[in-house]
Design an enzyme around this catalytic site. Structure first.
Site, short mmCIF file in Angstrom:
data_model
loop_
_atom_site.label_atom_id
_atom_site.label_comp_id
_atom_site.label_asym_id
_atom_site.label_seq_id
_atom_site.Cartn_x
_atom_site.Cartn_y
_atom_site.Cartn_z
N ASN A 431 6.56 -3.64 -6.54
CA ASN A 431 7.02 -2.45 -7.24
C ASN A 431 6.60 -1.17 -6.52
O ASN A 431 7.41 -0.51 -5.89
CB ASN A 431 6.48 -2.44 -8.68
CG ASN A 431 7.24 -1.50 -9.58
OD1 ASN A 431 7.67 -0.43 -9.18
ND2 ASN A 431 7.42 -1.89 -10.83
N ASP A 432 5.33 -0.82 -6.59
CA ASP A 432 4.87 0.45 -6.04
C ASP A 432 5.04 0.55 -4.53
O ASP A 432 5.27 1.64 -4.00
CB ASP A 432 3.40 0.67 -6.40
CG ASP A 432 3.18 0.64 -7.91
OD1 ASP A 432 3.97 1.27 -8.63
OD2 ASP A 432 2.24 -0.03 -8.37
N VAL A 433 4.96 -0.58 -3.83
CA VAL A 433 5.03 -0.55 -2.36
C VAL A 433 6.45 -0.36 -1.85
O VAL A 433 6.67 -0.22 -0.64
CB VAL A 433 4.43 -1.84 -1.76
CG1 VAL A 433 2.95 -1.95 -2.10
CG2 VAL A 433 5.19 -3.07 -2.21
N VAL A 434 7.45 -0.34 -2.76
CA VAL A 434 8.84 -0.08 -2.37
C VAL A 434 9.40 1.14 -3.11
O VAL A 434 10.61 1.36 -3.14
CB VAL A 434 9.74 -1.31 -2.62
CG1 VAL A 434 9.31 -2.47 -1.74
CG2 VAL A 434 9.72 -1.72 -4.09
N ALA A 472 0.78 0.98 -10.77
CA ALA A 472 0.44 2.40 -10.74
C ALA A 472 0.90 3.12 -12.01
O ALA A 472 0.54 4.27 -12.25
CB ALA A 472 1.07 3.08 -9.52
#
Length: 505
Positions: A431-434, A472
């Site tokens: 999720n957060d890393v993309v 996050a």
């Protein structure tokens, strides 16, 4: 003779630690590297138990209380073995934090015990008004106090990190927290400097022979006890700082924190090795501390964060920014059959693993999907973000467990160069890393963090259980882009059904 053999044992242990760490750098030798380092640790432990000697009144003496030592070894080994054997991959970060905290606690207790040992081993004569105890060298008290501070911070911080990863401790942010953390750090450093300055010259006062009315003796007694009060004050402040340091850190940043706390434990162990003049302990601590520090710096670079911000506890951005999670548009879903069709006729597919893949224990079926696609002539690779998951290297370990070819795992920079040539990107629980907000939204708590630029590909398929925000706590605008399609469901079940559909195409 025993002393020389023990030195050889420590030398062998030091060499195995270095070799083991070197072997950990590649998945094909990582398991063997663990065993090599463990063998060296066993040699150093049993060498110390049976061969260690020290001089007492000119005579040689060995370790006492062997039954207690072996009982502790057995209990600790049993707990560690069972915990590691039963732990699920999703809970591995929690176990790492907990074990790391125990290492910090050991270093902390060693400092407390050795400080007490140096100060109170000698007993004053009843006729002495002032009695000088065994004096500490400046380097010795510096090593003891450094081990106390770093070990205490690592212990309390790791326990809070364990609680946050387990979901029993929530983020705690209050106004002025950064200033308070910085103030605590300055007070700690100043206290250590003062303690190192006064301890080598302090005196012990025999209270039995002091006249309570003698002001001079009372003054000497106060001065001689000041370093003791200061020492335990430093212990309390260190434990408090460890808690306040980790409390405000956002969930997406926990891999960096775990790496940093791991390096703290290594440095604390090295301090204990210096105190005991133990070469194996010193070497092991230095290796862990150096490796953890380098990994922390690399991960901070990957997150575009400052290491100073990690130390003062402001890592993870503003809580207010994290709370902003309003939907930014409408998303579209894709059916299993359509997803299977698109992937079957693609030339190149990139898989982006995330924590959702670990939760579903879907790494093996993911490897099966890779094999099925390759049988159809599709090129399959994996894009690995440095902080995907809950600890450093989480996705690498997960895929290695499923025997995924290491050569197919692309680091972030490599993957970003190849996304533009991909027909399909399959995101499994990441999720957060993309999240494009890291590049476009200055108000986002992850703004500035380098991401996997999956939107450069022709099509993006995102597998998630729901539209719930990631770790996050912020919405992902990628999910609402025209080229993105959502494939809802448990990763393992979805991949199993996807494999069946692709075989039928």
């Amino acid at each position: 003779m025993g002393i020389h053999i023990l030195t050889l044992c420590y030398l062998i242990a030091s060499v195995t630690f270095i070799l083991g760490l070197k072997m950990l750098s590649h998945p094909t030798t990582a398991r063997k590297g663990n065993l090599v380092a463990a063998l060296g640790m066993a040699i150093s432990i049993f060498g110390t138990i049976f061969l260690f000697e020290h001089r007492v009144d000119g005579e040689s003496a060995h370790l006492h209380n062997l039954p207690l030592i072996f009982a502790a070894l057995f209990i600790g080994s049993a707990i560690g073995f069972v915990s590691a054997k039963k732990i699920q991959m999703t809970a591995m970060p929690e176990l790492v934090s907990l074990f790391n905290g125990m290492g910090g606690a050991c270093a902390m207790l060693i400092s407390v015990i050795e400080f007490y040992h140096y100060q109170f081993t000698a007993t004053p004569s009843p006729n002495d008004v002032l009695y000088l105890t065994h004096k500490l060298s400046t380097l010795s008290i510096l090593a003891i106090t450094s081990g106390l501070v770093i070990g205490s911070i690592s212990f309390s911080g790791s326990i809070i990190a364990w609680g946050k990863l387990r979901g029993v401790v929530k983020d705690r942010v209050f106004k002025g927290q950064r200033a308070l953390n910085m103030l605590l750090l300055i007070v700690l450093v100043s206290s250590v400097v003062i303690l190192v300055g006064i301890t080598p010259s302090v005196s012990y006062v025999s209270t039995e022979s002091i006249d309570p009315l003698n002001a001079i003796s009372q003054t000497f007694q106060y001065i001689s006890n000041l370093h003791i009060y200061l020492f335990y004050g430093i212990l309390a402040l260190s434990l408090i700082y460890g808690v306040l340091f980790v409390f405000p850190i956002g969930g997406a940043d926990m891999p960096v924190v775990i790496s940093l706390l791991n390096s703290f434990t290594g440095v604390a162990a090295a301090c204990a090795g210096f105190v005991y003049n133990n070469q194996a302990m010193l070497t092991g601590g230095i290796l862990v501390g150096a490796a953890g520090t380098l990994l922390t710096i690399l991960m901070c670079k990957a997150m575009n964060r400052s290491l100073l911000n990690v130390i003062v506890g402001s890592f993870g951005g503003d809580a207010a920014g994290a709370a902003a999670s309003a939907e930014q548009g409408h998303f579209k879903e894709v059916s299993l059959s359509d997803a299977a069709m698109v992937m079957s006729y693609a030339k190149k597919v990139m898989i982006v693993p995330g924590y959702g893949l670990a939760v579903a224990q879907a790494q093996h079926i993911c490897n099966e999907l890779e094999s099925i696609l390759e049988d159809k002539g599709v090129e399959v690779k994996y894009a690995i973000h440095p902080v995907a998951g809950r600890m450093p290297g989480h996705m690498n370990v997960l895929l290695a467990e499923a025997d995924v070819n290491y050569e197919k795992l692309l680091e972030m920079e490599q993957a970003n160069d190849e996304f533009k040539t991909c027909d399909v990107v399959l995101i499994l629980g990441a999720n957060d890393v993309v999240n494009p907000a890291a590049k476009k939204d200055p108000a986002s708590p992850i703004y500035g963090m380098p991401i996997l630029e999956v939107e450069l590909s022709k099509m993006v398929i995102v597998n998630k259980r729901s539209m719930k925000p990631g770790y996050a706590g912020i919405e992902n605008e990628l999910f609402f882009q025209p080229k993105t399609s959502m494939l809802f469901g448990d990763a393992k079940k979805v991949l199993q059904d996807l494999c069946t559909e692709i075989k039928a195409v």
